[in-house]
Design a protein around this motif. Structure first.
Motif, PDB file in Angstrom:
ATOM      1  N   UNK A  80       0.826  -1.206   0.000  1.00  0.00           N
ATOM      2  CA  UNK A  80       0.000   0.000   0.000  1.00  0.00           C
ATOM      3  C   UNK A  80       0.862   1.258   0.000  1.00  0.00           C
ATOM      4  N   UNK A  81       2.074   1.155   0.529  1.00  0.00           N
ATOM      5  CA  UNK A  81       2.987   2.302   0.551  1.00  0.00           C
ATOM      6  C   UNK A  81       3.707   2.482  -0.780  1.00  0.00           C
ATOM      7  N   UNK A  82       3.548   1.527  -1.690  1.00  0.00           N
ATOM      8  CA  UNK A  82       4.153   1.650  -3.000  1.00  0.00           C
ATOM      9  C   UNK A  82       5.536   1.033  -3.093  1.00  0.00           C
ATOM     10  N   UNK A  83       5.874   0.172  -2.149  1.00  0.00           N
ATOM     11  CA  UNK A  83       7.185  -0.482  -2.166  1.00  0.00           C
ATOM     12  C   UNK A  83       7.014  -1.859  -2.785  1.00  0.00           C
ATOM     13  N   UNK A  84       7.930  -2.231  -3.692  1.00  0.00           N
ATOM     14  CA  UNK A  84       7.810  -3.542  -4.318  1.00  0.00           C
ATOM     15  C   UNK A  84       8.398  -4.613  -3.404  1.00  0.00           C
ATOM     16  N   UNK A  85       8.064  -5.846  -3.695  1.00  0.00           N
ATOM     17  CA  UNK A  85       8.545  -6.962  -2.885  1.00  0.00           C
ATOM     18  C   UNK A  85      10.052  -7.146  -3.010  1.00  0.00           C
ATOM     19  N   UNK A  86      10.634  -6.656  -4.112  1.00  0.00           N
ATOM     20  CA  UNK A  86      12.086  -6.776  -4.303  1.00  0.00           C
ATOM     21  C   UNK A  86      12.865  -5.888  -3.347  1.00  0.00           C
ATOM     22  N   UNK A  87      12.235  -4.817  -2.848  1.00  0.00           N
ATOM     23  CA  UNK A  87      12.926  -3.885  -1.975  1.00  0.00           C
ATOM     24  C   UNK A  87      12.914  -4.324  -0.517  1.00  0.00           C
ATOM     25  N   UNK A  88      12.106  -5.296  -0.160  1.00  0.00           N
ATOM     26  CA  UNK A  88      12.015  -5.774   1.218  1.00  0.00           C
ATOM     27  C   UNK A  88      13.034  -6.886   1.393  1.00  0.00           C
ATOM     28  N   UNK A  89      13.961  -6.682   2.332  1.00  0.00           N
ATOM     29  CA  UNK A  89      15.023  -7.669   2.537  1.00  0.00           C
ATOM     30  C   UNK A  89      14.516  -8.865   3.327  1.00  0.00           C
ATOM     31  N   UNK A  90      13.872  -8.622   4.459  1.00  0.00           N
ATOM     32  CA  UNK A  90      13.362  -9.732   5.268  1.00  0.00           C
ATOM     33  C   UNK A  90      12.322  -9.208   6.249  1.00  0.00           C
TER      34      UNK A  90
END
Length: 117
Positions: A80-90
């Motif tokens: 919802x914040x506009x961050x893709x799953x690739x940017x989340x490390x863990x």
């Protein structure tokens, strides 16, 4: 009587030599104090304990918590914040028992709010 030298490079070299000499002396003094530390507790050699006849029953291992719902909610909030799953490390659970941990979380959130207002 005037100054011994007016060469700025020689004055800088003398000053740097004095500063680093004092720093080396302080480092040696700190190492010496660490070796002869009077506040260090003496470690007594433990006496050999006899082995028990019967081993106590092992404590049951707590079942791992199912975090799939929590991870799904976090993923939805991140999306919802506009961050893709690739940017989340863990995504991992942090021990919440420490007061320092809670304090740092509150501070991080309040600073983040101040930065983006």
């Amino acid at each position: 009587m005037g100054p011994v030298t007016t060469n700025p490079w020689l004055i800088a070299l003398i000053n740097m030599t004095i500063v680093f000499g004092v720093l080396i002396a302080l480092g040696i003094l700190m190492n010496l104090l660490q070796v002869i530390d009077p506040t260090k507790k003496k470690v007594a050699k433990p006496a050999v304990a006899p082995t028990p006849a019967a081993a106590p029953a092992a404590a049951p291992v707590a079942a791992a918590q199912d975090d799939s719902e929590i991870i799904a909610v976090i993923a939805a909030a991140v999306a919802a914040c506009g961050v893709s799953a690739d940017q989340v490390a863990c995504v991992r659970r942090i021990d919440a028992k420490s007061a320092w941990t809670v304090s740092s979380r509150v501070e991080a959130i309040s600073v983040r709010k101040e930065c983006f207002l």
